[in-house]
Design an enzyme around this catalytic site. Structure first.
Site, PDB file in Angstrom:
ATOM      1  N   PHE A 182     115.674 151.879  66.720  1.00 55.77           N
ATOM      2  CA  PHE A 182     115.300 150.459  66.716  1.00 55.77           C
ATOM      3  C   PHE A 182     113.873 150.255  67.212  1.00 55.77           C
ATOM      4  CE2 PHE A 182     119.884 150.788  67.917  1.00 55.77           C
ATOM      5  CZ  PHE A 182     120.405 150.495  66.673  1.00 55.77           C
ATOM      6  N   THR A 184     120.733 155.464  59.940  1.00 54.31           N
ATOM      7  CA  THR A 184     120.515 154.513  58.856  1.00 54.31           C
ATOM      8  C   THR A 184     121.075 154.988  57.525  1.00 54.31           C
ATOM      9  OG1 THR A 184     118.343 155.529  58.879  1.00 54.31           O
ATOM     10  CG2 THR A 184     118.525 153.325  59.793  1.00 54.31           C
ATOM     11  N   ALA A 243     113.239 154.576  54.056  1.00 53.11           N
ATOM     12  CA  ALA A 243     114.018 154.967  52.882  1.00 53.11           C
ATOM     13  C   ALA A 243     113.177 154.865  51.621  1.00 53.11           C
ATOM     14  CB  ALA A 243     115.258 154.079  52.768  1.00 53.11           C
ATOM     15  N   ARG A 295     115.631 147.092  44.485  1.00 58.25           N
ATOM     16  CA  ARG A 295     116.738 147.958  44.091  1.00 58.25           C
ATOM     17  C   ARG A 295     117.517 148.408  45.326  1.00 58.25           C
ATOM     18  NH1 ARG A 295     117.350 151.067  39.669  1.00 58.25           N
ATOM     19  NH2 ARG A 295     115.141 151.076  39.161  1.00 58.25           N
ATOM     20  N   LYS A 300     126.420 150.679  50.573  1.00 51.38           N
ATOM     21  CA  LYS A 300     127.125 150.693  51.858  1.00 51.38           C
ATOM     22  C   LYS A 300     126.147 150.776  53.033  1.00 51.38           C
ATOM     23  CE  LYS A 300     131.194 152.641  52.480  1.00 51.38           C
ATOM     24  NZ  LYS A 300     132.210 153.721  52.491  1.00 51.38           N
ATOM     25  N   GLN A 345     123.066 148.070  57.339  1.00 52.00           N
ATOM     26  CA  GLN A 345     121.799 147.648  57.934  1.00 52.00           C
ATOM     27  C   GLN A 345     121.730 146.131  58.039  1.00 52.00           C
ATOM     28  OE1 GLN A 345     119.057 149.508  59.196  1.00 52.00           O
ATOM     29  NE2 GLN A 345     120.789 150.901  59.228  1.00 52.00           N
ATOM     30  N   GLY A 391     112.480 147.627  51.836  1.00 53.26           N
ATOM     31  CA  GLY A 391     113.141 147.905  53.108  1.00 53.26           C
ATOM     32  C   GLY A 391     114.256 146.912  53.380  1.00 53.26           C
ATOM     33  N   VAL A 392     115.230 147.338  54.168  1.00 49.37           N
ATOM     34  CA  VAL A 392     116.344 146.442  54.494  1.00 49.37           C
ATOM     35  C   VAL A 392     116.627 146.403  56.001  1.00 49.37           C
ATOM     36  CG1 VAL A 392     118.021 148.288  54.004  1.00 49.37           C
ATOM     37  CG2 VAL A 392     118.789 145.941  54.032  1.00 49.37           C
ATOM     38  N   GLU A 425     115.277 145.704  58.777  1.00 47.89           N
ATOM     39  CA  GLU A 425     114.909 144.628  59.703  1.00 47.89           C
ATOM     40  C   GLU A 425     115.141 143.240  59.128  1.00 47.89           C
ATOM     41  OE1 GLU A 425     111.209 146.724  59.913  1.00 47.89           O
ATOM     42  OE2 GLU A 425     111.294 146.757  62.102  1.00 47.89           O
TER      43      GLU A 425
END
Ligand SMILES: Cc1cc2nc3c(=O)[nH]c(=O)nc-3n(C[C@H](O)[C@H](O)[C@H](O)COP(=O)(O)OP(=O)(O)OC[C@H]3O[C@@H](n4cnc5c(N)ncnc54)[C@H](O)[C@@H]3O)c2cc1C
Ligand code: SF4
Lengths: 340, 731
Positions: free
Chosen positions: B242, B468, B510, B612, B617, B622, B687-688, B690
């Site tokens: 984090f 993650t 990612a 995308r 899951k 996240q 990104g996911v 945050e």
């Protein structure tokens, strides 16, 4: 942790015989070990009482119940007699700590757990409770969790137990065994001391006395019992304030009201005046407000926790509303079943 | 040297053409069984033979110096080996991507809690006993600033602004001008910071719990004064970061220094209190949010000023208004930041730096404006979505905010919302609230290697998996590209001897490191096409079979010898021409107790646009995790500092309240738009990690207001504040 010796007591006599100023009883260890790791407590000897016979049972005693000192918090909260006849006790226990801790924590240990004042936990800060005469860092420090009743100039810490607040509203007694094998029974009020100028002395127990049981008097039929705990998250946090209520209505009037308050004093707090104001009266929100005002009239808050006064008043009103049927009962409020 | 792919223009949507069908699926993590059975090796696991244990000692003054460390005060304690300190010791962790040593203060003390020495023992217990009993003389300096509100040194930046702000604001008919405060927070990762250091000659092998190994390697080398090539860092599993493990920490530097002095491996695990004391936290903030609008809800002026704090010589300032600068358009916008210097545990990036606190207040103030205008909050947002970046004029890459808002309102049943105080169940007020979410998306330089053999593929990079799902996603990317089921892809991570990745931070891991995997696999596809005698875009790879040029062949037959390709990616022209960000909308229902002021969240719905989706899951986890953080920021999380010493008083997980299970509603729903971001990277993903936090806490606050009419301006909304609000309304 400082080095210490460990002794497993086989009998109560054996345990009592090993206790002196430098020794401590260990039961569940959930409080003592944390404090020892931080060197807030550093007994030279730890006497393990968890193998003592006969202290792990809940049994009938007269019309009431006798709870062995080693009965775990989980065991006590789930006992069917407790749930139906003394629901405030179940509710109070389940409002505390976490499932894992309650599985280890014992009845005796819970009563004697020590304050959660953050300065008590930090050996770099002055604390009269940890180190008599050192001063009190909390006084001019962060005081959100401190007490508002019963404090002294030397210590403002609150007692953290939920279970004890439930027990107080049930008029429970503590059975204590002295080294001469005699036993005595204390009301909770007689067990706990107020800090005065010796905040390190928290109870009236001698160093070699052991709590053997808690005794509950006969339950009051048809009473409504409630435990309401307000805290900084929904679970797993110590009380900002809590209210245990044990109220009986007869013919639309309050016949009996036992109320105890947690998170606000160095011991489970009560106020006889408030109870007197209620008894004999028909439940009514204006009455509850007056009682609540009376409750907080002589509070002495820290600059960080004056919020506890309105919070305590409102929580008391919420409990009384539910206990007397002015509001729908929410989880936490139960009518006792008749004793079998 | 591998040549670098620069993201200069949109790439073909190859992952929509490949036929394996594993990308995007809600595949379980391949590392899950290892984790739940305790076999995954975290930093402090697997102690080498002969390891000594170290426990850090903290400064107990706020400002001054260490005058003397009396090692002899503990030399008689059984099991204590000695005390290590010195110029290598770092004051606090490196800031994210610092790539160099953080401040090394020598004997100077800059905050209460600063690590000043390491006591080493034969066991952890012996070392801890020694650390608690070590006698240290300090020379304290009086008068240290410990409160950002009264700090004597405040650095105020120039405003960044467009339009004639004053006249736009003054001339508008409807205005909100509010000051908010948000509490300091910590990351509270489950695994505390830990390191095991072992030297072989002049080479250091470090196991540590870190997020960005490519940078961490340089940071520790610089701290110890050794060449970076002499350092290998291993972090195959990280128990949550984090942001708090972006930079090298005091545990690692002290372990390495002690191991060098002692000539044996040293393990340092920071007790929870030490993590609170000296690991970078999130700043407290004071914010002023201003909106001005016409009666029809068109925004005329947007202003968001903030004051944050940090210790001297730290370059980080929470980018509080980052999201406020691109979410909505107006005639004029203005943003200004002040940074107060103080002697408290320094601040740094904690999950969603900026949005996590900025969006709390920005979206809460917008709710107040909607009420003033008597316009539905969803409508008000939809009315003010800009066509281009309001500050820079850049084009947006795909931007699904409007769809998130509309779909969320529909799925949540938003139209049933009533006036404040209108809905009651017993002693509980019930209300609903919403907020937008946004988070800038970044592409960070990253490399990865992919090997294809007859039996399957291997992905190799120093990228981390901080819980993650990196292991899962890289197997999916390589599997999809190479026509292999994911279980035929082995993923090796967390080793600096492997190609250097972006690391896990800023939600870019990612997509950035994954793109390097994608590109390396794309190169392998080109080789396979060549072997098949067809064009690369004719080639299909599926379930181990290659097809193209009218031929069909098992990939295992096609791969005579191992094919190895490495790729590196970095941001290019699309990062300038286009502004890429994730978007979302949060909808929340709460209950507020009319007497006790307790707030319970009853349901949360998040609709997210992350381009995308690589794994449905892990992406959902996240998003849900982020929303729980938002809930915590709104209701429970708060660090308290001692008013005299600046020391953190709430320094364990009993007193620092992350949301517990009972705080999190059973009904916690997330869904994703099926979108692509062509300018973000070759995979069209964003990104996911945050995004879920951004705005979630504001939706909770807005729901509190809708429930009982209380508007709060001080986060978190603990029961005392709600009660004060209720009493102010005469309730
Ligand atoms: C994270 C956390 C959260 C918690 N939250 C709550 C909460 O919300 N509410 C709450 O009420 N509690 C809470 N607790 C405290 C918990 O209830 C106590 O730690 C527990 O009840 C102590 O019981 P024990 O048997 O483990 O005591 P021990 O740790 O074994 O002993 C505690 C003390 O009692 C003495 N002692 C024990 N048994 C006897 C005996 N029979 N006779 C004489 N002396 C004895 C010991 O010498 C010691 O001084 C929390 C604890 C933790 C760690
Ligand atoms: S309030 Fe009591 S426990 Fe807390 S620091 Fe003061 S003396 Fe110690």
């Amino acid at each position: 942790m400082k080095e210490f010796t460990y002794a497993r007591a086989e009998t109560l006599d054996d345990a009592a015989g090993q206790l002196d100023e430098t020794a401590r009883v260990i039961a569940g260890g959930t409080n003592l070990l944390d404090l020892m790791k931080l060197q807030v407590m550093a007994p030279e000897k730890v006497v393990d009482i968890t193998r003592l016979p006969d202290l792990s049972e809940i049994s009938a005693e007269g019309e009431g119940l006798r709870i062995g000192a080693l009965v775990t918090n989980s065991q006590l909260a789930e006992d069917h007699r407790v749930r139906s006849l003394y629901p405030v006790l179940s509710r109070a226990i389940l409002a505390g700590a976490s499932g894992q801790i309650r599985n280890k924590a014992t009845t005796g240990g819970n009563l004697l757990q020590r304050t959660r004042c953050p300065y008590f936990y930090d050996p770099a800060m002055a604390c009269n409770k940890r180190d008599p005469g050192a001063g009190c860092a909390a006084k001019e420090g962060v005081g959100r969790m401190l007490a508002v009743f019963g404090v002294s100039d030397d210590c403002l810490a609150a007692h953290p137990s939920d279970m004890a607040v439930g027990l107080r509203a049930l008029d429970a007694e503590v059975e204590v065994r002295s080294p001469d094998s005699s036993t005595r029974r204390l009301k909770l009020d007689e067990l706990y001391r107020l800090p005065g100028d010796r905040p390190d002395l928290e109870t009236t127990l001698a160093v070699d006395e052991i709590i053997t049981a808690v005794v509950l008097p006969a339950p009051e039929k048809g009473a409504v019992q409630a435990y309401r705990k307000v805290r900084d998250r929904a679970s797993y946090a110590f009380a900002l304030v809590s209210v245990a209520g044990n109220v009986t209505l007869t013919d639309g009037k309050i016949a009996r009201a036992k109320l105890a308050y947690g998170g606000v004093a160095p011991k489970p707090w009560t106020n006889a005046k408030v109870e007197e104001m209620l008894v004999g009266q028909a439940p009514d929100e204006a009455l509850f407000r007056k009682a609540a005002e009376a409750l907080t009239a002589d509070a002495t808050p820290h600059s960080d926790n004056a919020f506890k006064l309105p919070m305590l008043r409102r929580t008391l009103i919420a409990v009384l509303r539910e206990a007397t049927g002015l509001a729908d009962a929410s989880p936490g409020t139960d009518k006792t079943k008749d004793a079998a | 040297m591998t040549e670098t792919f620069r993201m200069d223009k949109a790439q073909a949507r190859l992952l929509d053409e490949t036929g394996q069908g594993v990308i995007g699926t809600p595949m379980d993590r391949p590392d899950g069984p290892q984790k739940v059975s305790g076999r995954a090796r975290y930093a402090a696991d697997g102690t080498p033979e002969g390891t000594a244990h170290g426990v850090l000692v903290r400064a107990t003054i706020t400002k001054g110096k260490v005058a003397a460390i009396h090692a002899d005060s503990i030399s008689d304690l059984p099991g204590v080996i000695g005390v290590v300190s010195g110029p290598e010791f770092i004051r606090n962790p490196a800031q994210g991507m610092a790539n160099a040593a953080p401040v090394q203060p020598g004997t100077r003390v800059d905050y209460h809690g600063q690590p000043i020495a390491l006591v080493v023992g034969e066991s952890f217990e012996a070392a801890r006993d020694g650390a608690l009993r070590l006698k240290v003389d300090f020379e304290a300096e009086a008068g240290a600033d410990v409160d950002p509100d009264t700090a004597s040194e405040v650095e105020t930046g120039d405003p960044s602004a467009v339009g004639d702000w004053d006249s736009a604001f003054d001339g508008a008919a409807f205005k909100v001008d509010r000051e908010f405060t948000t509490a300091a927070q910590v990351a509270a990762a489950m695994e505390p910071h830990a390191a095991i250091a072992e030297w072989q000659g002049d080479k250091l092998l470090l196991r540590s719990s870190l997020q960005m190994l490519r940078f961490n390697k340089n940071e520790i080398a610089d701290s110890l004064g050794i060449p970076a090539e002499n350092v290998q860092i291993l972090a195959p599993f990280v128990g949550g970061g984090f942001g708090s493990k972006l930079g090298i920490g005091p545990d690692a530097v002290a372990a390495a220094q002690a191991a060098r002095e002692l000539g044996r491996p040293v393990r340092v695990v920071m007790p929870r209190q030490a993590v609170f004391d000296s690991i970078l936290r999130r700043t407290e903030t004071t914010q002023r949010v201003r909106f001005a609008a016409d009666a029809d809800g068109k925004l005329r002026a947007v202003g968001h000023d903030d004051r944050v704090s940090n210790l001297w010589e730290e370059g980080f300032a929470e980018p509080t208004s980052s999201c406020s600068q691109f979410l909505y358009g107006a005639d004029a916008l203005r943003f200004q930041q002040s940074l107060a210097r103080n002697h408290r545990t320094p601040t740094g990036s904690v999950r969603a730096p900026g949005e996590a606190v900025g969006m709390l207040t920005f979206e809460a103030a917008l709710d107040e404006l909607a009420e003033q205008l008597d316009i539905d909050p969803v409508e008000l947002r939809l009315k003010n979505l800009p066509d281009t970046h309001p500050m820079t004029g850049q084009a947006f890459s795909s931007r699904g905010l409007a769809e998130c808002l509309r779909r969320g309102a529909e799925e949540f049943g938003w139209s049933a919302r009533g006036k404040p105080g209108a809905r009651r169940e017993g002693d509980w007020f019930i209300g609903v609230g919403m907020a937008s979410a946004g988070r800038p998306n970044m592409l960070i330089q990253a490399s990865a290697r992919v090997r294809l053999e007859a039996g399957g593929a291997t992905v190799e990079t120093d990228m981390t998996d901080i819980g993650t799902g990196t292991y899962a996603i890289f197997a999916q990317i390589a599997g999809e590209m190479l026509g292999l089921s994911a279980d035929r892809v082995t993923v090796r991570l967390g080793d600096t001897d492997l190609p250097g990745a972006s690391g896990s931070g800023g939600s870019f891991g990612a997509s950035s490191s994954g793109s390097a995997v994608f590109l390396a696999a794309r190169k392998i596809r080109a080789k396979l096409a060549e072997a098949m005698g067809c064009d690369a875009d004719e080639l299909t790879l599926q379930d181990g079979i290659a097809r193209g040029g009218n031929r069909e062949m098992a990939i295992s037959d096609l791969v005579q010898s191992e094919i190895v390709e490495e790729a590196q990616i970095e941001a290019g022209k699309t990062a300038e021409s286009h502004f890429s960000a994730g978007y979302g909308a949060h909808f929340v229902e709460v209950a507020v107790h009319a007497w006790t002021g307790e707030v319970r969240v009853r349901r949360m719905l998040g609709i997210m646009d992350i381009g995308r989706v690589l794994n449905e899951k892990t992406a959902r986890s996240q998003a849900v995790g982020g929303m729980v953080w938002g809930l915590g920021a709104a209701l429970t999380e708060e660090i308290s500092h001692d008013p005299r010493t600046g020391h953190i008083v709430t320094r364990d997980l009993a007193n620092y309240h992350v949301a517990s299970h009972a705080d999190v509603p059973a009904q916690m729903e997330v869904s994703f738009l099926d979108n692509r971001d062509d300018e973000a990277n070759p995979m069209q993903s964003r990104g996911v990690g945050e995004l879920g936090i951004s705005g979630a806490g504001a939706a909770v606050f807005n729901a509190i207001h809708n429930a009982c009419g209380v508007r709060l301006y001080d986060f978190p909304a603990t029961p005392d504040k709600v009660i004060a609000g209720l009493e102010a309304l005469g309730l």
